[in-house]
Scaffold this motif. Structure first.
Motif, mmCIF file in Angstrom:
data_model
loop_
_atom_site.group_PDB
_atom_site.id
_atom_site.type_symbol
_atom_site.label_atom_id
_atom_site.label_comp_id
_atom_site.label_asym_id
_atom_site.label_seq_id
_atom_site.Cartn_x
_atom_site.Cartn_y
_atom_site.Cartn_z
ATOM 1 N N LEU A 117 0.864 -1.174 0.000
ATOM 2 C CA LEU A 117 0.000 0.000 0.000
ATOM 3 C C LEU A 117 0.903 1.226 0.000
ATOM 4 O O LEU A 117 1.670 1.444 0.950
ATOM 5 N N ILE A 118 0.837 2.006 -1.086
ATOM 6 C CA ILE A 118 1.793 3.086 -1.311
ATOM 7 C C ILE A 118 1.036 4.404 -1.393
ATOM 8 O O ILE A 118 0.216 4.618 -2.289
ATOM 9 N N GLY A 119 1.301 5.307 -0.438
ATOM 10 C CA GLY A 119 0.563 6.557 -0.392
ATOM 11 C C GLY A 119 1.459 7.761 -0.252
ATOM 12 O O GLY A 119 2.551 7.676 0.316
ATOM 13 N N THR A 193 0.075 -7.821 -5.294
ATOM 14 C CA THR A 193 -0.765 -6.695 -5.714
ATOM 15 C C THR A 193 -0.322 -5.430 -4.997
ATOM 16 O O THR A 193 0.076 -5.491 -3.835
ATOM 17 N N TYR A 194 -0.385 -4.305 -5.701
ATOM 18 C CA TYR A 194 -0.146 -3.042 -5.013
ATOM 19 C C TYR A 194 -1.326 -2.108 -5.220
ATOM 20 O O TYR A 194 -2.034 -2.167 -6.224
ATOM 21 N N PHE A 195 -1.531 -1.264 -4.216
ATOM 22 C CA PHE A 195 -2.570 -0.250 -4.246
ATOM 23 C C PHE A 195 -1.901 1.086 -3.912
ATOM 24 O O PHE A 195 -1.098 1.160 -2.982
ATOM 25 N N SER A 196 -2.236 2.126 -4.662
ATOM 26 C CA SER A 196 -1.538 3.392 -4.451
ATOM 27 C C SER A 196 -2.479 4.576 -4.615
ATOM 28 O O SER A 196 -3.396 4.560 -5.435
ATOM 29 N N CYS A 197 -2.229 5.618 -3.811
ATOM 30 C CA CYS A 197 -2.993 6.854 -3.901
ATOM 31 C C CYS A 197 -2.072 8.012 -3.552
ATOM 32 O O CYS A 197 -1.338 7.953 -2.563
ATOM 33 N N GLY A 198 -2.114 9.053 -4.384
ATOM 34 C CA GLY A 198 -1.261 10.203 -4.129
ATOM 35 C C GLY A 198 -1.115 11.069 -5.361
ATOM 36 O O GLY A 198 -1.863 10.924 -6.337
ATOM 37 N N PRO A 199 -0.139 11.956 -5.359
ATOM 38 C CA PRO A 199 0.074 12.848 -6.504
ATOM 39 C C PRO A 199 0.368 12.062 -7.772
ATOM 40 O O PRO A 199 0.952 10.969 -7.728
ATOM 41 N N SER A 218 -5.456 5.201 -7.237
ATOM 42 C CA SER A 218 -6.519 6.160 -6.966
ATOM 43 C C SER A 218 -6.014 7.551 -7.312
ATOM 44 O O SER A 218 -4.996 8.003 -6.773
ATOM 45 N N TYR A 219 -6.727 8.236 -8.219
ATOM 46 C CA TYR A 219 -6.285 9.525 -8.744
ATOM 47 C C TYR A 219 -6.912 10.697 -7.983
ATOM 48 O O TYR A 219 -8.047 10.603 -7.504
ATOM 49 N N GLU A 220 -6.165 11.800 -7.926
ATOM 50 C CA GLU A 220 -6.586 12.983 -7.181
ATOM 51 C C GLU A 220 -6.907 14.146 -8.118
ATOM 52 O O GLU A 220 -6.414 15.255 -7.931
#
Length: 261
Positions: A117-119, A193-199, A218-220
């Motif tokens: 999980l990469i944030g 699996t990886y999940f990521s949210c951030g710039p 996840s896009y911002e």
């Protein structure tokens, strides 16, 4: 995309608690029936920050934690503009106009045994509810979280309770100096699996680091309506030059390699 089966409510919810947990970072917990409609980590809500028509637009806030038993959920946001600074002035007992839940969240069932999980920054909050959901399914989670500096770090201990957690700060004042990619370079890619949210630049770097891995991002994007009507948050996809998606309603979560940012 948002389907007819997904029920969206507009509700005057009650603020249970609001507090500053890091430099200009606020944790806001609300209570109401809208909580019952939440179906996946990574969904968001649209908040009306004032009782007047200025600021006119709602503010999208990601959901960091859900408490179905008490019909409550928690959001984490950065107070950095007029709208969010007005929101930061609200206190327990105040009413809050909330529209949601909106968007499609992270597909928890795609992870098999271990997930990264990469944030980055304010992209960290939705990963907390995701980590809890994955842990409940017996999935090992490793958390790689990036912040500007030590003063802006939040939820480090909460994530550590759920799995190995690594912190990166741009100025090196806490954890590894640099970005999340500097941490990823040191970790074995022993996950499925990886999940990521951030710039967006961070999301691009993560995709480039793991081109063969299954990932969800996840896009911002900036958005106005939050329900796919205004087309303010459209992004082109890799399918063709004329194929677009709306981040608010088709996303905000997409499989890696779908969106051209």
């Amino acid at each position: 995309m948002i389907t007819q089966q997904q029920k969206i409510r507009q509700e005057c919810m009650v603020i249970v608690e609001q507090k500053e947990i890091a430099d200009s970072i606020f944790e806001l917990t609300v209570e109401g029936a809208l909580t019952e409609e939440m179906s996946a980590p990574g969904q968001f809500v649209h908040i009306r920050v004032a009782d007047s028509y200025e600021p006119l637009l709602r503010r999208p806030l990601s959901v960091a934690s859900i408490d179905f038993e008490h019909s409550r959920f928690t959001m984490i946001y950065r107070a950095e503009g007029r709208g969010t600074n007005l929101l930061a002035e609200k206190r327990a007992g105040d009413a809050l106009d909330v529209l949601g839940p909106l968007g499609n969240g992270f597909p928890v069932d795609k992870a098999k045994s271990k997930a990264f999980l990469i944030g980055g920054g304010i992209g960290v909050p939705p990963l907390y509810e995701l980590a809890k959901a994955l842990n409940k399914k017996g999935i090992e989670t490793v958390h790689i979280l990036g912040f500007e500096n030590k003063k802006s770090v939040f939820y480090e201990e909460q994530f550590r309770e759920l799995g190995d957690t690594y912190i990166a700060t741009v100025d090196g004042s806490h954890g590894t100096k640099g970005f999340v990619t500097h941490v990823l370079d040191r970790l074995p890619a022993d996950f499925d699996t990886y999940f990521s949210c951030g710039p967006t630049p961070m999301l691009e770097a993560v995709q480039a680091a793991y081109p063969e891995k299954q990932g969800f991002l996840s896009y911002e994007q900036r958005m106005a309506c939050g329900i796919g009507a205004c087309f303010a948050c459209v992004c082109r996809t890799t399918k063709s030059e004329t194929d677009y998606v709306k981040v608010c309603s088709d996303g905000p979560v997409f499989a890696a390699g779908v969106v051209i940012s």
